[in-house]
Scaffold this motif. Structure first.
Motif, PDB file in Angstrom:
ATOM      1  N   SER A  99       0.809  -1.229   0.000  1.00 48.03           N
ATOM      2  CA  SER A  99       0.000   0.000   0.000  1.00 48.03           C
ATOM      3  C   SER A  99       0.844   1.282   0.000  1.00 48.03           C
ATOM      4  O   SER A  99       0.415   2.311   0.483  1.00 48.03           O
ATOM      5  CB  SER A  99      -1.015   0.009   1.153  1.00 48.03           C
ATOM      6  N   THR A 100       2.070   1.202  -0.517  1.00 44.72           N
ATOM      7  CA  THR A 100       2.878   2.416  -0.716  1.00 44.72           C
ATOM      8  C   THR A 100       3.341   2.428  -2.171  1.00 44.72           C
ATOM      9  O   THR A 100       3.379   1.385  -2.824  1.00 44.72           O
ATOM     10  CB  THR A 100       4.134   2.480   0.190  1.00 44.72           C
ATOM     11  N   THR A 101       3.713   3.596  -2.636  1.00 47.40           N
ATOM     12  CA  THR A 101       4.237   3.724  -3.981  1.00 47.40           C
ATOM     13  C   THR A 101       5.752   3.786  -3.903  1.00 47.40           C
ATOM     14  O   THR A 101       6.306   4.799  -3.500  1.00 47.40           O
ATOM     15  CB  THR A 101       3.696   5.001  -4.661  1.00 47.40           C
ATOM     16  N   GLY A 102       6.394   2.690  -4.220  1.00 45.19           N
ATOM     17  CA  GLY A 102       7.851   2.683  -4.330  1.00 45.19           C
ATOM     18  C   GLY A 102       8.635   2.705  -3.037  1.00 45.19           C
ATOM     19  O   GLY A 102       9.826   2.965  -3.042  1.00 45.19           O
ATOM     20  N   LEU A 103       7.993   2.421  -1.912  1.00 47.52           N
ATOM     21  CA  LEU A 103       8.715   2.400  -0.639  1.00 47.52           C
ATOM     22  C   LEU A 103       9.095   0.953  -0.319  1.00 47.52           C
ATOM     23  O   LEU A 103       8.266   0.047  -0.416  1.00 47.52           O
ATOM     24  CB  LEU A 103       7.840   2.978   0.471  1.00 47.52           C
ATOM     25  N   TYR A 104      10.360   0.749   0.040  1.00 49.00           N
ATOM     26  CA  TYR A 104      10.875  -0.583   0.349  1.00 49.00           C
ATOM     27  C   TYR A 104      11.479  -0.576   1.737  1.00 49.00           C
ATOM     28  O   TYR A 104      11.828   0.473   2.267  1.00 49.00           O
ATOM     29  CB  TYR A 104      11.968  -0.986  -0.654  1.00 49.00           C
ATOM     30  N   GLU A 105      11.647  -1.782   2.288  1.00 47.55           N
ATOM     31  CA  GLU A 105      12.365  -1.895   3.552  1.00 47.55           C
ATOM     32  C   GLU A 105      13.500  -2.886   3.387  1.00 47.55           C
ATOM     33  O   GLU A 105      13.338  -3.950   2.805  1.00 47.55           O
ATOM     34  CB  GLU A 105      11.433  -2.315   4.702  1.00 47.55           C
ATOM     35  N   GLN A 107      16.033   6.229 -10.350  1.00 49.60           N
ATOM     36  CA  GLN A 107      16.651   5.862 -11.631  1.00 49.60           C
ATOM     37  C   GLN A 107      16.957   4.370 -11.695  1.00 49.60           C
ATOM     38  O   GLN A 107      17.955   3.958 -12.279  1.00 49.60           O
ATOM     39  CB  GLN A 107      17.918   6.688 -11.885  1.00 49.60           C
ATOM     40  N   GLY A 108      16.130   3.555 -11.048  1.00 46.85           N
ATOM     41  CA  GLY A 108      16.228   2.109 -11.190  1.00 46.85           C
ATOM     42  C   GLY A 108      17.316   1.405 -10.421  1.00 46.85           C
ATOM     43  O   GLY A 108      17.061   0.420  -9.761  1.00 46.85           O
ATOM     44  N   ARG A 109      18.545   1.889 -10.497  1.00 52.99           N
ATOM     45  CA  ARG A 109      19.659   1.156  -9.890  1.00 52.99           C
ATOM     46  C   ARG A 109      20.213   1.805  -8.627  1.00 52.99           C
ATOM     47  O   ARG A 109      21.089   1.267  -7.978  1.00 52.99           O
ATOM     48  CB  ARG A 109      20.795   1.015 -10.899  1.00 52.99           C
ATOM     49  N   LEU A 110      19.700   2.974  -8.308  1.00 54.63           N
ATOM     50  CA  LEU A 110      20.199   3.707  -7.156  1.00 54.63           C
ATOM     51  C   LEU A 110      19.236   3.493  -5.994  1.00 54.63           C
ATOM     52  O   LEU A 110      18.053   3.778  -6.111  1.00 54.63           O
ATOM     53  CB  LEU A 110      20.282   5.194  -7.517  1.00 54.63           C
ATOM     54  N   VAL A 111      19.736   2.951  -4.897  1.00 55.11           N
ATOM     55  CA  VAL A 111      18.892   2.720  -3.728  1.00 55.11           C
ATOM     56  C   VAL A 111      19.174   3.839  -2.727  1.00 55.11           C
ATOM     57  O   VAL A 111      20.302   3.989  -2.270  1.00 55.11           O
ATOM     58  CB  VAL A 111      19.183   1.344  -3.082  1.00 55.11           C
ATOM     59  N   VAL A 112      18.144   4.599  -2.412  1.00 52.78           N
ATOM     60  CA  VAL A 112      18.294   5.730  -1.497  1.00 52.78           C
ATOM     61  C   VAL A 112      17.845   5.286  -0.110  1.00 52.78           C
ATOM     62  O   VAL A 112      16.692   4.905   0.092  1.00 52.78           O
ATOM     63  CB  VAL A 112      17.468   6.944  -1.968  1.00 52.78           C
ATOM     64  N   ILE A 113      18.761   5.297   0.832  1.00 54.20           N
ATOM     65  CA  ILE A 113      18.502   4.822   2.192  1.00 54.20           C
ATOM     66  C   ILE A 113      18.027   5.986   3.056  1.00 54.20           C
ATOM     67  O   ILE A 113      18.618   7.065   3.036  1.00 54.20           O
ATOM     68  CB  ILE A 113      19.780   4.206   2.805  1.00 54.20           C
ATOM     69  N   MET A 114      16.953   5.710   3.821  1.00 54.79           N
ATOM     70  CA  MET A 114      16.397   6.752   4.689  1.00 54.79           C
ATOM     71  C   MET A 114      16.464   6.303   6.145  1.00 54.79           C
ATOM     72  O   MET A 114      17.475   5.800   6.584  1.00 54.79           O
ATOM     73  CB  MET A 114      14.954   7.033   4.267  1.00 54.79           C
ATOM     74  N   ASN A 115      15.346   6.437   6.850  1.00 50.72           N
ATOM     75  CA  ASN A 115      15.316   6.155   8.287  1.00 50.72           C
ATOM     76  C   ASN A 115      15.241   4.656   8.579  1.00 50.72           C
ATOM     77  O   ASN A 115      14.811   3.859   7.761  1.00 50.72           O
ATOM     78  CB  ASN A 115      14.130   6.873   8.943  1.00 50.72           C
ATOM     79  N   GLU A 134       9.378  12.133  -0.206  1.00 50.13           N
ATOM     80  CA  GLU A 134       8.791  13.326  -0.833  1.00 50.13           C
ATOM     81  C   GLU A 134       9.794  14.485  -0.832  1.00 50.13           C
ATOM     82  O   GLU A 134       9.973  15.181  -1.836  1.00 50.13           O
ATOM     83  CB  GLU A 134       7.522  13.722  -0.081  1.00 50.13           C
ATOM     84  N   GLU A 135      10.478  14.677   0.294  1.00 52.53           N
ATOM     85  CA  GLU A 135      11.492  15.720   0.442  1.00 52.53           C
ATOM     86  C   GLU A 135      12.604  15.515  -0.597  1.00 52.53           C
ATOM     87  O   GLU A 135      13.026  16.448  -1.280  1.00 52.53           O
ATOM     88  CB  GLU A 135      12.057  15.631   1.868  1.00 52.53           C
ATOM     89  N   GLU A 180      12.438  13.849  -3.443  1.00 51.85           N
ATOM     90  CA  GLU A 180      11.917  14.075  -4.789  1.00 51.85           C
ATOM     91  C   GLU A 180      11.745  15.562  -5.092  1.00 51.85           C
ATOM     92  O   GLU A 180      12.006  15.991  -6.215  1.00 51.85           O
ATOM     93  CB  GLU A 180      10.591  13.315  -4.973  1.00 51.85           C
ATOM     94  N   GLN A 181      11.350  16.356  -4.098  1.00 50.43           N
ATOM     95  CA  GLN A 181      11.226  17.800  -4.283  1.00 50.43           C
ATOM     96  C   GLN A 181      12.603  18.423  -4.580  1.00 50.43           C
ATOM     97  O   GLN A 181      12.722  19.295  -5.432  1.00 50.43           O
ATOM     98  CB  GLN A 181      10.611  18.467  -3.044  1.00 50.43           C
ATOM     99  N   GLU A 182      13.628  17.948  -3.876  1.00 58.55           N
ATOM    100  CA  GLU A 182      14.979  18.492  -4.067  1.00 58.55           C
ATOM    101  C   GLU A 182      15.549  18.110  -5.422  1.00 58.55           C
ATOM    102  O   GLU A 182      16.405  18.813  -5.954  1.00 58.55           O
ATOM    103  CB  GLU A 182      15.911  17.998  -2.957  1.00 58.55           C
ATOM    104  N   ARG A 183      15.103  16.981  -5.976  1.00 57.22           N
ATOM    105  CA  ARG A 183      15.617  16.496  -7.260  1.00 57.22           C
ATOM    106  C   ARG A 183      15.061  17.289  -8.433  1.00 57.22           C
ATOM    107  O   ARG A 183      15.599  17.212  -9.532  1.00 57.22           O
ATOM    108  CB  ARG A 183      15.274  15.015  -7.462  1.00 57.22           C
ATOM    109  N   LYS A 184      13.970  18.015  -8.214  1.00 55.52           N
ATOM    110  CA  LYS A 184      13.327  18.750  -9.319  1.00 55.52           C
ATOM    111  C   LYS A 184      14.162  19.949  -9.759  1.00 55.52           C
ATOM    112  O   LYS A 184      14.861  20.539  -8.993  1.00 55.52           O
ATOM    113  CB  LYS A 184      11.923  19.218  -8.899  1.00 55.52           C
TER     114      LYS A 184
END
Length: 115
Positions: free
Chosen positions: A54-60, A78-86, A108-109, A111-115
């Motif tokens: 029930s999320t769009t593109g969020l993984y653990e 971009q498919g091959r880059l895994v962005v690690i968060m909390n 979201e933060e 993605e906003q910075e990437r624009k």
């Protein structure tokens, strides 16, 4: 011989670092081992990397050290880059709603910075 990497892991801001630094050495080692696995395997088993329903593109990223279970949220860019968060230590069957909401805010933060 250099291993082929199918993905590259990056850390977004210091969200993950704050979590990582609080962990015991054995847990840190297991997290690093799991990250290496995610970068090197073409197909990562769900045991280690799973889409959150029930999320769009969020993984653990799933890490277990002894009886302790940890989850580290991430997403692909971009498919091959895994962005690690909390990250957090899992104590219940389902990931706490507030942890998922926090991860979605961070995504979201980013993605906003990437624009």
């Amino acid at each position: 011989m250099k291993k082929q990497r199918h993905r590259q892991i990056i850390f977004y801001k210091n969200y993950f670092e704050e979590f990582f630094l609080k962990q015991k050495e054995k847990v840190k080692a297991k997290i690093i081992w799991t990250f290496d696995l995610i970068e090197e395997l073409e197909r990562v088993p769900e045991t280690y990397l799973k889409h959150i329903e029930s999320t769009t593109g969020l993984y653990e990223v799933r890490v277990q050290q002894g009886s302790d279970i940890f989850r580290i949220f991430c997403f692909f860019d971009q498919g091959r880059l895994v962005v690690i968060m909390n990250g957090f230590q899992k104590k219940t069957q389902k990931a706490p709603k507030q942890e998922i909401e926090k991860a979605l805010r961070i995504k979201e933060e980013y993605e906003q910075e990437r624009k």
